[in-house]
Design a protein around this motif. Structure first.
Motif, short mmCIF file in Angstrom:
data_model
loop_
_atom_site.label_atom_id
_atom_site.label_comp_id
_atom_site.label_asym_id
_atom_site.label_seq_id
_atom_site.Cartn_x
_atom_site.Cartn_y
_atom_site.Cartn_z
N HIS A 166 2.60 2.11 6.62
CA HIS A 166 2.46 0.91 5.79
C HIS A 166 1.20 0.99 4.95
O HIS A 166 1.21 0.66 3.75
N TYR A 167 0.11 1.45 5.56
CA TYR A 167 -1.16 1.53 4.84
C TYR A 167 -1.27 2.82 4.01
O TYR A 167 -1.87 2.80 2.94
N THR A 168 -0.73 3.91 4.51
CA THR A 168 -0.89 5.18 3.79
C THR A 168 0.14 5.38 2.69
O THR A 168 -0.14 6.06 1.70
N PHE A 169 1.33 4.77 2.83
CA PHE A 169 2.37 4.99 1.82
C PHE A 169 2.88 3.71 1.18
O PHE A 169 2.86 3.58 -0.05
N ASP A 170 3.33 2.74 1.97
CA ASP A 170 4.05 1.59 1.42
C ASP A 170 3.22 0.80 0.41
O ASP A 170 3.66 0.55 -0.71
N LEU A 171 2.02 0.41 0.80
CA LEU A 171 1.17 -0.38 -0.09
C LEU A 171 0.78 0.43 -1.32
O LEU A 171 0.73 -0.09 -2.44
#
Length: 375
Positions: A141-146
């Protein structure tokens, strides 16, 4: 170590029963928190989101948006390379209770006891652990999605769709320049968090409703295909000649499943015909429950036929005087083996039901950067 379909092996970390109970309780609590944070194009291991939901979102995005290029990305050994320090920092954004963070650290550092050999864990989350899927989603979530959400808003010049299921990522682009830039920056982004894209499984291919015509004008062959969640995605046509995304079961996965059935049939060789039939019916029905999607009828029929032949050869091996014929077993198979039948609706139909047009923000194209019209 358990075998993977490609012949390699995957390590599983099985937690003790006490840890499983505590992890399950913590997952229930953390899901209530993180389900408010996770983005809509993330589908892996989330409540109320199945693999077919991800497949539907991808199919709708490719069909309705101007997708001409596909980035098929796979993270190399993701569950084995998750950086513990980064993961704890991400968790601290939403978790203020240091007792919970200490408990998670202990699970991450527990190591693996293989026989009498204890191996400590300096990175990764053990596959087979109840809490690992949630921790993986938090990390991505923090490394890719956002990051992907911001990249679309700031850098993409044309349409862009994204669907992620665990560490399998598929992104569609209108312009090739966007796809190349996204893939280059994605490598740098992952590198900053100790992740690497699998060189052989990560590809940029021309795909979409105009791919076949454009490649034909250039004197090239048919558009390349890509795999996602057990299906090969193909640029096809409907009966009226319009573009239609075809999905076929992966042959290597089907062969692996048939080999497993063959091995189990050998062990059940001398059981009664009824016992074998009931077992095979459950196996075939289980396969159909996942793979019986529109455009996949031929693969379903081939799978059933192969199971029928494996059953026939197994019965013939029970005795040198066995007189079972294909015609006779065919009558028995009609009783026990389910006939190929499409069980899933078309992707756009199911997607429309789960994401109705009247919901807030429905004006946003479905299966875009946030599938389902939630921005």
């Amino acid at each position: 170590m358990i075998p993977k379909p490609d012949g390699s092996q995957r390590p599983l970390g099985i937690a003790s029963i006490e840890d499983k109970i505590v992890q399950r309780a913590l997952v229930e609590i953390l899901n209530c928190m993180y389900e408010q944070e996770f983005l809509a194009f993330s589908y892996g291991f989330r409540p109320g989101r199945s693999q077919h939901d991800a497949l539907d979102a991808l199919a709708v995005g490719i069909s309705r948006k101007a997708v001409n290029w596909i980035v098929d990305a796979d993270i190399r050994s993701f569950f084995d390379t998750v950086n513990h320090e980064w993961l704890i920092r991400f968790l601290e954004h939403r978790i203020g209770d240091h007792r919970i963070l200490r408990l998670i650290r202990k699970w991450l550092k527990a190591g693996v006891l293989d026989g009498t050999m204890l191996t400590t864990s300096e990175a990764g989350t053990p596959q087979g652990s109840v809490i690992s899927p949630l921790l993986a989603n938090v990390y991505l979530h923090y490394t890719f999605d956002l990051w992907a959400q911001q990249w679309r808003k700031r850098n993409a010049r044309g349409d862009m769709v994204v669907v992620r299921y665990a560490d399998d990522i598929v992104a569609g682009f209108e312009h090739k320049s966007d796809a190349i830039a996204f893939l280059d920056e994605l490598r740098q982004r992952f590198g900053a968090f100790d992740l690497n894209l699998h060189a052989e499984k990560t590809r940029l291919i021309e795909f979409g409703r105009f791919a076949a015509d454009r490649r034909k004008r250039r004197g090239q062959g048919k558009p390349e295909t890509f795999t996602f969640l057990g299906f090969v995605h193909i640029c096809g046509k409907s009966r009226n000649g319009r573009f239609l995304l075809w999905r076929k079961s992966r042959r290597d996965r089907m062969r692996a499943k048939l080999q497993s059935i063959k091995t189990d049939l050998r062990r059940k060789m001398h059981e009664t015909l009824g016992a074998q039939g009931r077992w095979l019916r459950s196996v075939v029905m289980g396969y159909f429950n996942y793979h019986a999607v529109p455009t996949n009828s031929a693969s379903l029929a081939a799978f059933r036929q192969h199971v029928f032949l494996l059953w026939y050869r197994t019965l013939r091996r029970r005795s040198q005087k066995d007189r079972t014929t294909l015609a006779k077993l065919g009558l028995v198979a009609d009783k026990w083996l389910p006939r190929p039948k499409i069980l899933h609706p078309w992707p756009n139909q199911r997607f429309a039901v789960k994401h109705p047009r009247w919901e807030p923000g429905a004006r946003i194209a479905p299966a875009g950067i946030c599938a389902g019209g939630v921005q």
